[in-house]
Design a protein around this motif. Structure first.
Motif, PDB file in Angstrom:
ATOM      1  N   CYS A 151      73.367 -16.367  36.705  1.00 48.70           N
ATOM      2  CA  CYS A 151      72.370 -17.271  37.300  1.00 48.70           C
ATOM      3  C   CYS A 151      72.945 -18.066  38.467  1.00 48.70           C
ATOM      4  N   VAL A 152      74.235 -18.376  38.423  1.00 49.83           N
ATOM      5  CA  VAL A 152      74.865 -19.043  39.563  1.00 49.83           C
ATOM      6  C   VAL A 152      74.925 -18.080  40.742  1.00 49.83           C
ATOM      7  N   GLY A 153      75.222 -16.819  40.467  1.00 51.61           N
ATOM      8  CA  GLY A 153      75.231 -15.800  41.517  1.00 51.61           C
ATOM      9  C   GLY A 153      73.873 -15.655  42.181  1.00 51.61           C
ATOM     10  N   VAL A 154      72.811 -15.798  41.396  1.00 47.99           N
ATOM     11  CA  VAL A 154      71.456 -15.758  41.961  1.00 47.99           C
ATOM     12  C   VAL A 154      71.242 -16.955  42.881  1.00 47.99           C
ATOM     13  N   ALA A 155      71.699 -18.126  42.464  1.00 51.17           N
ATOM     14  CA  ALA A 155      71.511 -19.351  43.240  1.00 51.17           C
ATOM     15  C   ALA A 155      72.216 -19.292  44.590  1.00 51.17           C
ATOM     16  N   VAL A 156      73.354 -18.567  44.653  1.00 55.23           N
ATOM     17  CA  VAL A 156      74.108 -18.481  45.911  1.00 55.23           C
ATOM     18  C   VAL A 156      73.951 -17.121  46.585  1.00 55.23           C
ATOM     19  N   TYR A 218      85.347 -31.882  37.626  1.00 51.60           N
ATOM     20  CA  TYR A 218      84.028 -32.055  38.218  1.00 51.60           C
ATOM     21  C   TYR A 218      82.988 -31.098  37.626  1.00 51.60           C
ATOM     22  N   ALA A 219      81.746 -31.593  37.567  1.00 56.12           N
ATOM     23  CA  ALA A 219      80.573 -30.759  37.331  1.00 56.12           C
ATOM     24  C   ALA A 219      79.836 -30.711  38.664  1.00 56.12           C
ATOM     25  N   CYS A 220      79.677 -29.517  39.193  1.00 56.51           N
ATOM     26  CA  CYS A 220      79.170 -29.341  40.559  1.00 56.51           C
ATOM     27  C   CYS A 220      77.726 -28.858  40.534  1.00 56.51           C
ATOM     28  N   LYS A 221      76.815 -29.673  41.036  1.00 55.91           N
ATOM     29  CA  LYS A 221      75.395 -29.324  41.058  1.00 55.91           C
ATOM     30  C   LYS A 221      75.099 -28.332  42.183  1.00 55.91           C
ATOM     31  N   LEU A 222      74.348 -27.298  41.827  1.00 56.61           N
ATOM     32  CA  LEU A 222      73.839 -26.337  42.806  1.00 56.61           C
ATOM     33  C   LEU A 222      72.322 -26.485  42.813  1.00 56.61           C
ATOM     34  N   ASP A 223      71.839 -27.335  43.694  1.00 59.24           N
ATOM     35  CA  ASP A 223      70.413 -27.665  43.693  1.00 59.24           C
ATOM     36  C   ASP A 223      69.622 -26.597  44.427  1.00 59.24           C
ATOM     37  N   VAL A 255      73.701 -22.716  48.746  1.00 59.28           N
ATOM     38  CA  VAL A 255      72.511 -22.439  47.944  1.00 59.28           C
ATOM     39  C   VAL A 255      71.382 -21.901  48.824  1.00 59.28           C
ATOM     40  N   ASN A 256      70.807 -20.776  48.432  1.00 59.53           N
ATOM     41  CA  ASN A 256      69.645 -20.239  49.137  1.00 59.53           C
ATOM     42  C   ASN A 256      68.835 -19.365  48.191  1.00 59.53           C
ATOM     43  N   ARG A 257      67.662 -18.943  48.649  1.00 54.93           N
ATOM     44  CA  ARG A 257      66.750 -18.196  47.790  1.00 54.93           C
ATOM     45  C   ARG A 257      66.622 -16.727  48.195  1.00 54.93           C
ATOM     46  N   TYR A 258      67.617 -16.237  48.885  1.00 53.46           N
ATOM     47  CA  TYR A 258      67.561 -14.841  49.322  1.00 53.46           C
ATOM     48  C   TYR A 258      67.341 -13.905  48.137  1.00 53.46           C
ATOM     49  N   SER A 259      68.167 -14.034  47.108  1.00 48.46           N
ATOM     50  CA  SER A 259      68.074 -13.139  45.950  1.00 48.46           C
ATOM     51  C   SER A 259      66.763 -13.340  45.195  1.00 48.46           C
ATOM     52  N   THR A 260      66.337 -14.587  45.072  1.00 47.38           N
ATOM     53  CA  THR A 260      65.082 -14.892  44.381  1.00 47.38           C
ATOM     54  C   THR A 260      63.904 -14.248  45.075  1.00 47.38           C
ATOM     55  N   ASP A 261      63.823 -14.427  46.396  1.00 48.66           N
ATOM     56  CA  ASP A 261      62.697 -13.875  47.150  1.00 48.66           C
ATOM     57  C   ASP A 261      62.750 -12.356  47.215  1.00 48.66           C
TER      58      ASP A 261
END
Length: 274
Positions: A151-156, A218-223, A255-261
């Motif tokens: 899911c992190v891979g999807v976010a980036v 650290y906990a790193c947010k990927l918004d 962070v981008n939505r390339y994979s999502t779209d």
């Protein structure tokens, strides 16, 4: 996107339901959405209700086998949510998703897997499915054309960007919105609970101890901009406090939505034209 007709079957993990809801909401074509009314569907139903998105509930049998209720001259999306806990056991997750594909069979026009590899490094369900079913199967892919790791891979949007993220934020816990929302279930899986029991510790104290041993600070947010921003902030802070990590934000460039779209667009494109 060109208007389509027929049936898209979606098999999804709750950690990627925000991506699914985003794509469904962005797609302006009139559509009929059905959700299999099972335990793991609670969250996606709540989120769709909050957005005023209409859907009908069906049984698990209706999702996999029955198509009598569907008008195939219209655009239909059938959603089946699997348990979040499967992420903790990659082999069982792989077997479950493959079994879901086989149970769906050819009773649809395409299958969308809202999953990454999730620890199954050599797994390619798209290639595997080609000899099992005659309909196209889709999964998240990055800018490099490779299947997203998780899911992190999807976010980036893929492995190449993931590696850049890891280089910039080495030894940090990455937190996407859905992970923050479900952090208790995500971290308190069976294996972690067994590990905690073996040393006589509470599961979250055990996780805190593991992060300390690994040198995490650290906990790193990927918004991703998906989901409820206020809930994301609140649950991220809650998680960071529980495991004694400082909460920071990843740079927007990651962070981008390339994979999502691309996932939704490609899956819909494989369906018959209206």
């Amino acid at each position: 996107m060109v208007d389509k007709k027929g049936v898209m079957c979606v098999v999804a993990c709750p950690l990627l339901e925000d991506e699914l809801i985003h794509s469904l909401n962005e797609d302006t074509q009139e559509k009929k959405i059905y959700i299999a009314d099972t335990g793991p569907s609670v969250s996606i139903k709540r989120k769709m209700d909050a957005k005023g998105m209409k859907y009908d509930l069906i049984t698990e049998k209706d999702f996999f086998f029955n198509r009598d209720y569907i008008d195939k001259e219209k655009y239909n999306i059938l959603i089946f949510m699997n348990s979040l806990g499967l992420h903790a056991e990659p082999e069982k997750l792989k077997d479950k998703v493959e079994d879901d594909i086989l149970r769906i069979g050819d009773r649809c026009d395409c299958i969308a897997l809202y999953y990454g590899l999730c620890g199954n490094a050599m797994w390619d369900p798209v290639t595997w499915a080609k000899s099992k079913v005659s309909v196209p199967v889709h999964i998240f892919k990055g800018c490099d054309g490779e299947i997203c790791d998780d899911c992190v891979g999807v976010a980036v949007s893929g492995t190449a960007n993931y590696l850049k993220l890891l280089k910039k934020h080495t030894g940090q816990l990455f937190v996407i919105p859905a992970m923050a929302e479900n952090w208790e279930e995500f971290f308190c899986d069976k294996d972690m609970n067994l590990g905690a029991e073996s040393v006589g510790m509470d599961p979250m104290d055990y996780m805190k101890w593991m992060f300390e041993l690994a040198g995490y600070q650290y906990a790193c947010k990927l918004d991703t901009g998906l989901g409820d921003p206020e809930l994301y902030e609140m649950k991220s802070k809650e998680l960071a406090e529980k495991v004694n990590l400082e909460l920071i934000d990843a740079e927007e460039e990651f962070v981008n939505r390339y994979s999502t779209d691309k996932m939704y667009r490609d899956c819909k494109a494989s369906m018959p034209d209206m």
